[in-house]
Each structure stands twice: as C-alpha cells, then as structure tokens.
Motif scaffolding. Structure first.
Motif, short mmCIF file in Angstrom:
data_model
loop_
_atom_site.label_atom_id
_atom_site.label_comp_id
_atom_site.label_asym_id
_atom_site.label_seq_id
_atom_site.Cartn_x
_atom_site.Cartn_y
_atom_site.Cartn_z
N UNK A 43 -5.08 -2.12 12.00
CA UNK A 43 -3.64 -1.88 12.01
C UNK A 43 -3.36 -0.66 11.15
N UNK A 44 -2.49 0.22 11.66
CA UNK A 44 -2.05 1.39 10.89
C UNK A 44 -0.68 1.07 10.32
N UNK A 45 -0.54 1.19 9.00
CA UNK A 45 0.73 0.87 8.35
C UNK A 45 1.18 2.04 7.48
N UNK A 46 2.48 2.16 7.31
CA UNK A 46 3.05 3.05 6.31
C UNK A 46 3.47 2.13 5.17
N UNK A 47 2.76 2.25 4.05
CA UNK A 47 2.95 1.29 2.95
C UNK A 47 3.55 1.97 1.73
N UNK A 48 4.59 1.36 1.20
CA UNK A 48 5.27 1.88 0.02
C UNK A 48 4.66 1.25 -1.22
N UNK A 49 3.71 1.94 -1.82
CA UNK A 49 3.00 1.45 -2.99
C UNK A 49 3.76 1.79 -4.26
N UNK A 50 3.67 0.91 -5.24
CA UNK A 50 4.33 1.16 -6.53
C UNK A 50 3.77 2.43 -7.18
N UNK A 51 2.45 2.59 -7.12
CA UNK A 51 1.79 3.69 -7.82
C UNK A 51 1.87 5.02 -7.09
N UNK A 52 1.53 5.02 -5.80
CA UNK A 52 1.39 6.30 -5.09
C UNK A 52 2.48 6.58 -4.06
N UNK A 53 3.50 5.76 -3.98
CA UNK A 53 4.57 5.99 -3.01
C UNK A 53 4.15 5.63 -1.60
N UNK A 54 4.87 6.16 -0.62
CA UNK A 54 4.57 5.85 0.78
C UNK A 54 3.34 6.62 1.26
N UNK A 55 2.48 5.91 1.99
CA UNK A 55 1.29 6.54 2.56
C UNK A 55 0.83 5.73 3.76
N UNK A 56 0.32 6.44 4.77
CA UNK A 56 -0.25 5.76 5.93
C UNK A 56 -1.64 5.26 5.57
N UNK A 57 -1.93 4.04 5.98
CA UNK A 57 -3.24 3.44 5.74
C UNK A 57 -3.68 2.71 6.99
N UNK A 58 -4.99 2.65 7.18
CA UNK A 58 -5.56 1.83 8.24
C UNK A 58 -6.19 0.63 7.54
N UNK A 59 -5.78 -0.56 7.97
CA UNK A 59 -6.28 -1.78 7.35
C UNK A 59 -6.93 -2.69 8.38
N UNK A 60 -7.77 -3.57 7.87
CA UNK A 60 -8.39 -4.63 8.68
C UNK A 60 -7.86 -5.96 8.14
N UNK A 61 -6.81 -6.51 8.77
CA UNK A 61 -6.18 -7.72 8.22
C UNK A 61 -7.03 -8.98 8.43
N UNK A 62 -7.04 -9.83 7.39
CA UNK A 62 -7.81 -11.07 7.46
C UNK A 62 -6.96 -12.32 7.40
N UNK A 63 -5.83 -12.26 6.67
CA UNK A 63 -5.00 -13.44 6.53
C UNK A 63 -3.58 -13.04 6.13
N UNK A 64 -2.59 -13.80 6.62
CA UNK A 64 -1.19 -13.62 6.23
C UNK A 64 -0.77 -14.91 5.55
N UNK A 65 -0.10 -14.80 4.41
CA UNK A 65 0.19 -15.98 3.61
C UNK A 65 1.44 -15.74 2.76
N UNK A 66 2.00 -16.84 2.24
CA UNK A 66 3.11 -16.73 1.30
C UNK A 66 2.52 -16.53 -0.08
N UNK A 67 2.99 -15.49 -0.76
CA UNK A 67 2.48 -15.14 -2.07
C UNK A 67 3.66 -14.91 -3.01
N UNK A 68 3.69 -15.64 -4.12
CA UNK A 68 4.81 -15.60 -5.07
C UNK A 68 6.12 -15.84 -4.33
N UNK A 69 6.96 -14.82 -4.15
CA UNK A 69 8.26 -15.04 -3.51
C UNK A 69 8.39 -14.29 -2.20
#
Length: 194
Positions: A136-162
């Motif tokens: 999956x190609x995503x545009x991710x808004x990271x706290x450290x580096x701002x928005x950047x396109x990344x290619x990821x290999x997703x393994x699991x989707x889950x509820x985390x904190x809130x």
C-alpha cells in the motif's frame, strides 16, 4: 446476556494476553464457574483453543489471534451520553470520551463526523491489502518528518490507545512501524504482492 455474547466477551477478555482465573471470568461475565468452563469447551469446539494453566495461580490464556467483529459506537449511544445529566466538571470528561469514540467509529450511517469516513476508507483498504498480501502506498503525516509518501506492507489493523492503528513494514524506514490511520492523508493499494 446470551450464551453467545458471553462467549464473545470471554474471548475479548482473553485477547488482551492477560491470564484470567475462572473466578475472575465468572465475576466479569456474571455467570457461575461451571458456565465459564462450559464456555471454554464450546469456544474450543469452534476451533479457538484456550490454554489452561494449572495450580493456585492458574487460569486461562489465549495464545492465538482471533478476529472478532468490531463493536462500534453508534448515534444512539452518542445521543445518550450527550443527554446525561452530570455535573459541569464531569461533562468535560464525558465530551473527551465521546470525541475519542467518534474518532474510532467505523459506522458511516451512525456517525456524522468527517474523520470517521476517512478512517473507514483507510481501514477498508488496509484490510483488503492484508487479505490479498498487497503493498500500500500512503501519504503519512509523521510528527518528526512531516508528510511523506511511503510504501508499506500491512500486517494488522487494530485499536491502539484512542484510535485505529496499522502494524506494517515500512520500505522507506526498512523496519516494522505503527501507523495511525487518522494521520494517513492519501492511500492507494498497489498491485505488488509481498
């Protein structure tokens, strides 16, 4: 509660990875110790095996991943919380809880918050990619580096904190990472398999 809903609730408790004693489960489910043992047998007949730890500090542990339907917050739940007659001091806490729940809700018809529609889209695409083992190609808004396109290999989707999260291998960082679904601004499933 019905037998089925009690068994599903028992699985939810055990999915936390914590060891639960029979007495503790019977109190949480509001049933007898005998019923907890019966639920365990029924759950195991369905192919979900629960490990038994014997001894005075024993109990039940679930050592496998089980996908259960997501319980979500709907509009009537939201309206009920808004109508609660609470002190002004407690109202702020209830509003914080309601906003958290709105952000993780995936029921399009029941939740009129814009972000939940974006989360639904991200959630659906990531789940499909996991099933089909596609990148999956995503545009991710990271706290450290701002928005950047990344290619990821997703393994699991889950509820985390809130909110909702995704565990995935990031090809940019060459490492396993956790991605917050609400910070994915653009998403596209690729044809590349992994």
């Amino acid at each position: 509660m019905s037998k089925l809903s009690n068994m599903l609730l028992m699985i939810r408790y055990l999915q936390t990875g914590k060891k639960y004693g029979i007495k503790e489960l019977s109190e949480k489910l509001e049933v007898s110790d005998r019923m907890v043992r019966m639920y365990k047998e029924e759950i195991e007949k369905a192919g979900i095996y629960i490990d038994t730890i014997r001894g005075p500090y024993g109990g039940y542990v679930l050592n496998q991943s089980v996908k259960l339907p997501v319980q979500s917050f709907n509009k009537s739940d939201y309206e009920f919380l808004e109508k609660l007659n609470v002190k002004e001091k407690e109202k702020k806490n209830i509003n914080l809880i309601v906003n958290k729940i709105k952000n993780i809700s995936l029921e399009k018809e029941d939740c009129d918050v814009k972000i939940s529609l974006d989360l639904r889209k991200n959630y659906n695409i990531l789940n499909k990619a996991i099933k089909e083992k596609k990148k999956v190609k995503i545009n991710y808004d990271s706290y450290n580096s701002g928005k950047a396109y990344r290619v990821i290999r997703p393994y699991n989707v889950f509820i985390y904190n809130d909110g909702w999260g995704c565990a995935a291998y990031c090809e940019l960082r060459k490492d396993l990472r956790h991605f917050d679904l609400s910070r994915i601004t653009d998403i596209e499933m690729l044809n590349d398999k992994f």
